[in-house]
Every structure is written in C-alpha cells, then in structure tokens.
Design a protein around this motif. Structure first.
Motif, PDB file in Angstrom:
ATOM      1  N   TRP A  79       5.242  -6.244  -9.749  1.00  0.00           N
ATOM      2  CA  TRP A  79       4.038  -5.494  -9.418  1.00  0.00           C
ATOM      3  C   TRP A  79       4.251  -3.979  -9.508  1.00  0.00           C
ATOM      4  O   TRP A  79       3.381  -3.203  -9.116  1.00  0.00           O
ATOM      5  N   ALA A 123       0.339   0.434  -4.082  1.00  0.00           N
ATOM      6  CA  ALA A 123      -0.931  -0.285  -4.203  1.00  0.00           C
ATOM      7  C   ALA A 123      -2.133   0.561  -3.808  1.00  0.00           C
ATOM      8  O   ALA A 123      -3.269   0.206  -4.123  1.00  0.00           O
ATOM      9  N   ASN A 150      -2.973   3.052  -5.179  1.00  0.00           N
ATOM     10  CA  ASN A 150      -3.521   3.542  -6.447  1.00  0.00           C
ATOM     11  C   ASN A 150      -4.136   2.430  -7.294  1.00  0.00           C
ATOM     12  O   ASN A 150      -4.613   2.698  -8.396  1.00  0.00           O
ATOM     13  N   TRP A 151      -4.126   1.189  -6.795  1.00  0.00           N
ATOM     14  CA  TRP A 151      -4.693   0.084  -7.543  1.00  0.00           C
ATOM     15  C   TRP A 151      -6.205  -0.006  -7.345  1.00  0.00           C
ATOM     16  O   TRP A 151      -6.758   0.577  -6.405  1.00  0.00           O
ATOM     17  N   THR A 152      -6.829  -0.791  -8.202  1.00  0.00           N
ATOM     18  CA  THR A 152      -8.233  -1.124  -8.014  1.00  0.00           C
ATOM     19  C   THR A 152      -8.337  -2.244  -6.979  1.00  0.00           C
ATOM     20  O   THR A 152      -7.345  -2.924  -6.667  1.00  0.00           O
ATOM     21  N   TRP A 180       0.837  -1.209   0.000  1.00  0.00           N
ATOM     22  CA  TRP A 180       0.000   0.000   0.000  1.00  0.00           C
ATOM     23  C   TRP A 180       0.867   1.253   0.000  1.00  0.00           C
ATOM     24  O   TRP A 180       0.627   2.190  -0.763  1.00  0.00           O
ATOM     25  N   GLU A 209      -7.178  -5.493  -8.434  1.00  0.00           N
ATOM     26  CA  GLU A 209      -5.721  -5.647  -8.491  1.00  0.00           C
ATOM     27  C   GLU A 209      -5.163  -6.002  -7.120  1.00  0.00           C
ATOM     28  O   GLU A 209      -4.259  -6.840  -7.001  1.00  0.00           O
ATOM     29  N   ARG A 210      -5.719  -5.392  -6.082  1.00  0.00           N
ATOM     30  CA  ARG A 210      -5.242  -5.710  -4.727  1.00  0.00           C
ATOM     31  C   ARG A 210      -5.632  -7.135  -4.336  1.00  0.00           C
ATOM     32  O   ARG A 210      -4.875  -7.811  -3.637  1.00  0.00           O
TER      33      ARG A 210
END
Length: 214
Positions: free
Chosen positions: A195, A135, A137-139, A131, A142-143
């Motif tokens: 990633w 992460a 900024n991920w959806t 995070w 995606e997480r």
C-alpha cells in the motif's frame, strides 16, 4: 561354553498407555488449523520489502475512522463475515451470512474462542496508523479498499481483548505473543509495502528485531 543370554526389557504397560494418551491429547488440544490471511511473504521477501520501505515521520491530526468506510458487502456477506468464515473452524452461518457456531484461534494471544461475538476483525495495519503513514493523501475510495482488503493480508480474526490491547499502535509499542512475532512482522511489512505506506524509525527497528526471530 554357553552363549550369553540377551535380555529384552519391556516398558511397563502403564507407561505405554500414558504416552499414548499424552500423544492423543496433544492432537485434540492443539490449536485449530485456522486459515491464515493470504499472501504472507517468506522472511527473505519480507526483508527485501522492509529495506524498500520509506522512513518518514508520521503525520498526525485529522484522522477519523469514518474516513475509512469498512465492512462492505460482497456476495451477500460483509467483509467482517467473510473473514470470520475464512479464519474460523467448522463455521456455520445463517441465511444472513452471520456465523452461528464455530471456533476461532486468536494468533495474537493464543486463545480459542467459540462465539463470533468474542472475535474482532483486526486491521493488521490499523486505520489510524495508515492515516499517519500516508493514507491521509488517498481518496475515499482507496481508503475503503484498504479497510476491506481481502486480497493482501490486512485483515485477521483475533480475540476482542487482544485487538483492543493493540489499538492503533505500531510494532514499536505493541507486539503479539512471542511465537507469532515473525509472522506478524512479515504481514505488517507486506501490507505497508503493497500500500506504499511509510514507516518511522522506531517502527522499522522493531520490525527488524521481530524479523530476526524468523
């Protein structure tokens, strides 16, 4: 003139028996050959990937473990159960895919466990660390994929005590036993690289030091 007599010295039988017993015990007491997480790079590749990681300060705040849905089910087994089967030796599971017997060698601290309840499935790059490293900024999808990643070497079965000692710390603040640090660095680098996560300067320096032990 008589020829000199060659004397062959025999090792006492007791010494030979002791040596054989020691050799047998070393095999029997050796850590089990547990499966390793997949796609671990060699040291040269890890060095290249480390050099390519973007260095940035970590973004703090806003993290919740619930933002990373984990232990998804696939083929009747959860991700946790799948890793327990993959990383253990002689693992027997029940109709619900839950291990009922087996052994697990914890690479972080070098201990062997004989009950699945003693084993944690560690996110190599902790969810909170991910995070802070991008992460956020991920959806959610995606997480979820990251938290259940069986393709890259992101998950490993280790002792609950070592996993909790590690917590969400990066290699600048926590490292496993010395014999595993080369592998640990190679895995951490591979996960961050694949990633597209960043590293901070202290973390990168620690990783380089660990990689230098390979």
């Amino acid at each position: 003139m008589s020829q000199p007599t060659t004397v062959f010295r025999r090792r006492p039988l007791g010494i030979l028996v002791a040596a054989l017993v020691a050799a047998l015990l070393s095999v029997l007491l050796a850590p089990p050959a547990s499966a390793a997480p997949p796609r671990i790079p060699n040291a040269a590749t890890a060095q290249t990937e480390l050099n390519q990681l973007r260095v940035a300060a970590e973004s703090t705040g806003g993290y919740s473990r619930d933002l990373f849905p984990h232990w998804s089910s696939s083929g009747g087994c959860t991700t946790r159960q799948t890793v327990l089967k993959r990383d253990g030796d002689n693992v027997v599971v029940n109709s619900n895919c839950q291990p009922t017997s087996g052994s697990w060698y914890s690479q972080f601290d070098g201990v062997t466990l004989t009950s699945a309840s003693q084993v944690d499935i560690d996110h190599f790059v902790p969810l909170a660390e991910a995070w802070r490293s991008g992460a956020r900024n991920w959806t959610t999808a995606e997480r979820r994929e990251f938290a259940n990643d069986l393709y890259w070497p992101q998950l490993i079965a280790v002792s609950a005590s070592s996993n909790r000692s590690k917590g969400d710390q990066d290699p600048a603040n926590w490292q496993p036993r010395a014999a595993y640090r080369c592998t640990y660095a190679r895995i951490w680098i591979r996960v961050k690289h694949r990633w597209d996560l960043t590293v901070d300067s202290a973390e990168k320096s620690a990783l380089q030091g660990m990689l230098n032990t390979c």
